[in-house]
Structure formats: C-alpha cells, structure tokens
Design a protein around this motif. Structure first.
Motif, PDB file in Angstrom:
ATOM      1  N   GLN A 119     -41.645  72.952  50.288  1.00 31.60           N
ATOM      2  CA  GLN A 119     -40.501  73.631  49.701  1.00 31.60           C
ATOM      3  C   GLN A 119     -39.233  72.807  49.902  1.00 31.60           C
ATOM      4  O   GLN A 119     -39.192  71.889  50.713  1.00 31.60           O
ATOM      5  CB  GLN A 119     -40.339  75.015  50.324  1.00 31.60           C
ATOM      6  N   ALA A 120     -38.199  73.196  49.179  1.00 31.78           N
ATOM      7  CA  ALA A 120     -36.941  72.435  49.200  1.00 31.78           C
ATOM      8  C   ALA A 120     -36.355  72.335  50.599  1.00 31.78           C
ATOM      9  O   ALA A 120     -35.844  71.282  51.000  1.00 31.78           O
ATOM     10  CB  ALA A 120     -35.937  73.079  48.243  1.00 31.78           C
ATOM     11  N   ARG A 121     -36.446  73.402  51.368  1.00 31.38           N
ATOM     12  CA  ARG A 121     -35.861  73.385  52.719  1.00 31.38           C
ATOM     13  C   ARG A 121     -36.562  72.360  53.606  1.00 31.38           C
ATOM     14  O   ARG A 121     -35.925  71.615  54.347  1.00 31.38           O
ATOM     15  CB  ARG A 121     -35.945  74.786  53.336  1.00 31.38           C
ATOM     16  N   SER A 122     -37.901  72.303  53.530  1.00 29.86           N
ATOM     17  CA  SER A 122     -38.655  71.330  54.321  1.00 29.86           C
ATOM     18  C   SER A 122     -38.376  69.913  53.839  1.00 29.86           C
ATOM     19  O   SER A 122     -38.274  68.970  54.643  1.00 29.86           O
ATOM     20  CB  SER A 122     -40.151  71.629  54.238  1.00 29.86           C
ATOM     21  N   GLN A 123     -38.256  69.754  52.527  1.00 26.34           N
ATOM     22  CA  GLN A 123     -37.958  68.444  51.956  1.00 26.34           C
ATOM     23  C   GLN A 123     -36.590  67.951  52.451  1.00 26.34           C
ATOM     24  O   GLN A 123     -36.440  66.782  52.834  1.00 26.34           O
ATOM     25  CB  GLN A 123     -37.949  68.534  50.435  1.00 26.34           C
ATOM     26  N   ALA A 124     -35.612  68.840  52.478  1.00 26.69           N
ATOM     27  CA  ALA A 124     -34.271  68.477  52.942  1.00 26.69           C
ATOM     28  C   ALA A 124     -34.298  68.079  54.408  1.00 26.69           C
ATOM     29  O   ALA A 124     -33.598  67.144  54.829  1.00 26.69           O
ATOM     30  CB  ALA A 124     -33.307  69.641  52.720  1.00 26.69           C
ATOM     31  N   ARG A 125     -35.125  68.772  55.198  1.00 31.56           N
ATOM     32  CA  ARG A 125     -35.216  68.445  56.613  1.00 31.56           C
ATOM     33  C   ARG A 125     -35.813  67.058  56.824  1.00 31.56           C
ATOM     34  O   ARG A 125     -35.355  66.290  57.675  1.00 31.56           O
ATOM     35  CB  ARG A 125     -36.069  69.489  57.339  1.00 31.56           C
ATOM     36  N   LYS A 179     -30.767  70.906  46.641  1.00 27.74           N
ATOM     37  CA  LYS A 179     -29.807  71.963  46.920  1.00 27.74           C
ATOM     38  C   LYS A 179     -30.554  73.217  47.344  1.00 27.74           C
ATOM     39  O   LYS A 179     -31.466  73.671  46.674  1.00 27.74           O
ATOM     40  CB  LYS A 179     -28.964  72.267  45.679  1.00 27.74           C
ATOM     41  N   ILE A 180     -30.183  73.722  48.492  1.00 27.38           N
ATOM     42  CA  ILE A 180     -30.836  74.935  48.999  1.00 27.38           C
ATOM     43  C   ILE A 180     -29.761  75.947  49.383  1.00 27.38           C
ATOM     44  O   ILE A 180     -28.696  75.594  49.858  1.00 27.38           O
ATOM     45  CB  ILE A 180     -31.748  74.651  50.208  1.00 27.38           C
ATOM     46  N   GLY A 181     -30.083  77.187  49.146  1.00 28.97           N
ATOM     47  CA  GLY A 181     -29.157  78.239  49.547  1.00 28.97           C
ATOM     48  C   GLY A 181     -29.270  78.486  51.037  1.00 28.97           C
ATOM     49  O   GLY A 181     -30.297  78.211  51.655  1.00 28.97           O
ATOM     50  N   ARG A 182     -28.218  78.995  51.608  1.00 31.31           N
ATOM     51  CA  ARG A 182     -28.245  79.321  53.030  1.00 31.31           C
ATOM     52  C   ARG A 182     -29.075  80.578  53.238  1.00 31.31           C
ATOM     53  O   ARG A 182     -28.807  81.627  52.649  1.00 31.31           O
ATOM     54  CB  ARG A 182     -26.819  79.522  53.541  1.00 31.31           C
ATOM     55  N   LYS A 183     -30.094  80.481  54.073  1.00 26.53           N
ATOM     56  CA  LYS A 183     -31.009  81.609  54.292  1.00 26.53           C
ATOM     57  C   LYS A 183     -30.396  82.579  55.294  1.00 26.53           C
ATOM     58  O   LYS A 183     -30.039  82.196  56.400  1.00 26.53           O
ATOM     59  CB  LYS A 183     -32.352  81.101  54.822  1.00 26.53           C
ATOM     60  N   LEU A 184     -30.274  83.814  54.878  1.00 29.09           N
ATOM     61  CA  LEU A 184     -29.754  84.818  55.787  1.00 29.09           C
ATOM     62  C   LEU A 184     -30.833  85.213  56.783  1.00 29.09           C
ATOM     63  O   LEU A 184     -31.991  85.416  56.415  1.00 29.09           O
ATOM     64  CB  LEU A 184     -29.288  86.052  55.005  1.00 29.09           C
ATOM     65  N   PRO A 185     -30.479  85.341  58.049  1.00 29.49           N
ATOM     66  CA  PRO A 185     -31.489  85.661  59.062  1.00 29.49           C
ATOM     67  C   PRO A 185     -31.982  87.100  58.954  1.00 29.49           C
ATOM     68  O   PRO A 185     -31.218  88.003  58.597  1.00 29.49           O
ATOM     69  CB  PRO A 185     -30.736  85.452  60.385  1.00 29.49           C
ATOM     70  N   ASP A 186     -33.263  87.302  59.241  1.00 25.71           N
ATOM     71  CA  ASP A 186     -33.799  88.655  59.326  1.00 25.71           C
ATOM     72  C   ASP A 186     -33.255  89.313  60.590  1.00 25.71           C
ATOM     73  O   ASP A 186     -33.067  88.657  61.616  1.00 25.71           O
ATOM     74  CB  ASP A 186     -35.326  88.619  59.396  1.00 25.71           C
TER      75      ASP A 186
END
Length: 300
Positions: A68-74, A104-111
C-alpha cells in the motif's frame, strides 16, 4: 562496498549516532534488504555506491504493485535516510533516491476506545488466574499513562516514584520523561507487586523489571498484543485494537476533557507538537458542538 557491510555500518550509525531503538533500526534494515533481494532476483551485481536513480525508480515501481501507499512511502523514506548516511560518510557524493517522490497519503486518524470499552476490556480479565492482577495493572498503566508497548514492558521498579505521583519512562532514543500516575493505577500496580510478583522466581537479569511472565522474565511485545486481542474477543469489542490504542485513547480523552496540547505532548514524549496535533482531528463532532456553543453565529 558490499550491501551487507553497508547495512551493518548503517545500523551501528543509527544506534550510536542517532540513538534509535532496536525496533526502528530493524525496520530500516528490513526495507534495505527488500532492495537487495530485488537486485539479486534481477541478477544485478550493483553495490550501494554504484546504484543509480533509474535502478531505484524501477525498484519503487515494483514495490508499488505489492504494498500500500503508506508502506511504499516508508520504504522510500528509509532508503533516503540510508543514502544520506552514505553521503554524510563521504562514500557517495549524491543521494540517488532524493528526487523520487513518495506517494501522497492521507494522515490516518488513530483508533480510540471509549471509557466504557476500556472498562469492558479490564472487566474481562479473569482475576482468578495467576496473571490476572498483572494484566489488570498493565492495562490500567497503558491507559492511565499513555505508554508505548515497549515502554510498558521496560518499566522498572526503580522507575516508580509513587510518593511523588510520577513514573520515569524511557522512550524512543532512550529519552526519559516523567509521567503522572494516578492513585487508582498505583493501587493496582501495588496489588500485583505484593500479591503476585513477590511469589515469582525472578531471573537475576530481570529483577528490576516490573511486569514479568510466569518464568520470571520480561514480557515480550507480542505477548501484550495477544493479551489485548484475547480480551477484546471476551469483551465483545469489535474494533481492531492493539496496545497503541490505549495510548491514543489516553491522549484523546485528555483533550476531550480540556487538557492542553502541550501537556499531552510532554506526557506522550512526542518530540514535535505536530505529532500530537493529530488528536485535534479525532472527533470532529466535538468541534461542531464547540461552534454551536460558543460562536455567535453558531447559536442561531
């Protein structure tokens, strides 16, 4: 320079110069090894000093199909850090991945958990079992002090300053902070210490660790995850929760009840206030209520 040598040297740099935790260092190394495996599969004998932007761009295209995009960005961020290190140490004159953009990834709101859900999880603990008092004390500490899971399992008896109402927490990069601890949580920690921990055959190397397993050793991160997942099933909590959910709930509930962001930042041990500001966006309904209550036009 071989990849294995470069990665080992980089890990030492992160540990000694940057004072990063072992978990963070392992994550950086894991992403670098993805790159080396990719090169091996293509049978490209390219070392860290010869690899080009085009080589790295192809690698990024490949992982984009798999993660996913978040892992790719990391991964891209980790590679940038590695090549910046090579430039810093004068092994290279350029950073070949510097101009490759992250997705570009959105900021993930925490559960977060409600107070009722946290109470339900704690009530689901079987206090008739030997580890029940320990588990109750751990969950109360996670929620009441906003600790990371590694901070919880590393908490020492010598870190408890109950008379002053604080605990000393060793966070990321071995940075220490003092966090207030309520009498409510102190009570459950003392019950665990006096009624369970005193009867454990503690191994010499773990004698100062607060929370122990039945063999007298420090608990693992995985064990805390398992305990919480099992309790969620018993309590009927349907959310996908982890130890970090308690930390998010700690911050969110403080903010909702009027605490200021700077105080929350200090208690969480965030280096930047920007990290803490994510909690400002957790409950947008609160913002709507504030508008309706306090703004002249909202009252209409």
């Amino acid at each position: 320079m071989k990849w294995e040598t470069a990665i080992t040297n980089y890990k030492n740099y992160l540990r000694i110069e940057r004072s990063l935790s072992d978990n963070t260092i392992d994550n950086y190394a894991r992403d670098l090894k993805k790159l080396t495996r990719y090169l091996e599969q293509l049978d490209k004998p390219i070392d860290p000093l010869q690899i080009t932007r085009e080589d790295l761009q192809e690698f990024v295209y490949t992982i984009a199909k798999e993660v996913q995009a978040r892992s790719q960005a990391r991964v891209i961020s980790g590679l940038k850090g590695f090549f910046n290190y090579l430039v810093f140490e004068d092994y290279r004159t350029d950073n070949p991945i510097e101009l490759i953009e992250s997705p570009k990834i959105g900021r993930k709101l925490p559960d977060t958990l409600s107070e009722e859900e946290i109470d339900a999880l704690i009530d689901a603990i079987d206090l008739g079992k030997p580890q029940g008092e320990r588990n109750r004390a751990m969950l109360e500490t996670l929620y009441s002090c906003g600790l990371r899971v590694t901070e919880l399992i590393s908490l020492k008896l010598s870190d408890l300053y109950f008379e002053e109402g604080f605990i000393n927490v060793v966070g990321k990069g071995d940075k220490q902070r003092f966090v207030p601890i309520s009498e409510h949580t102190q009570k459950y920690i003392n019950i665990y210490r006096n009624e369970l921990r005193n009867h454990i055959d503690v191994k010499p190397e773990h004698v100062d660790i607060l929370f122990l397993n039945r063999r007298g050793r420090q608990l693992t991160r995985a064990m805390i995850f398992t305990i919480i997942k099992d309790l969620a099933v018993k309590a009927g909590v349907k959310k996908n929760i982890s130890p970090h959910t308690f930390r998010h709930s700690f911050a969110t509930h403080l903010l909702q009840n009027g605490s200021d962001l700077r105080s929350i930042q200090q208690m969480l041990g965030h280096e930047s206030i920007t990290t803490t500001e994510i909690y400002m966006h957790v409950d947008r309904n609160d913002l709507a209520r504030e508008m309706a209550k306090f703004h002249p036009r909202g009252k209409e």
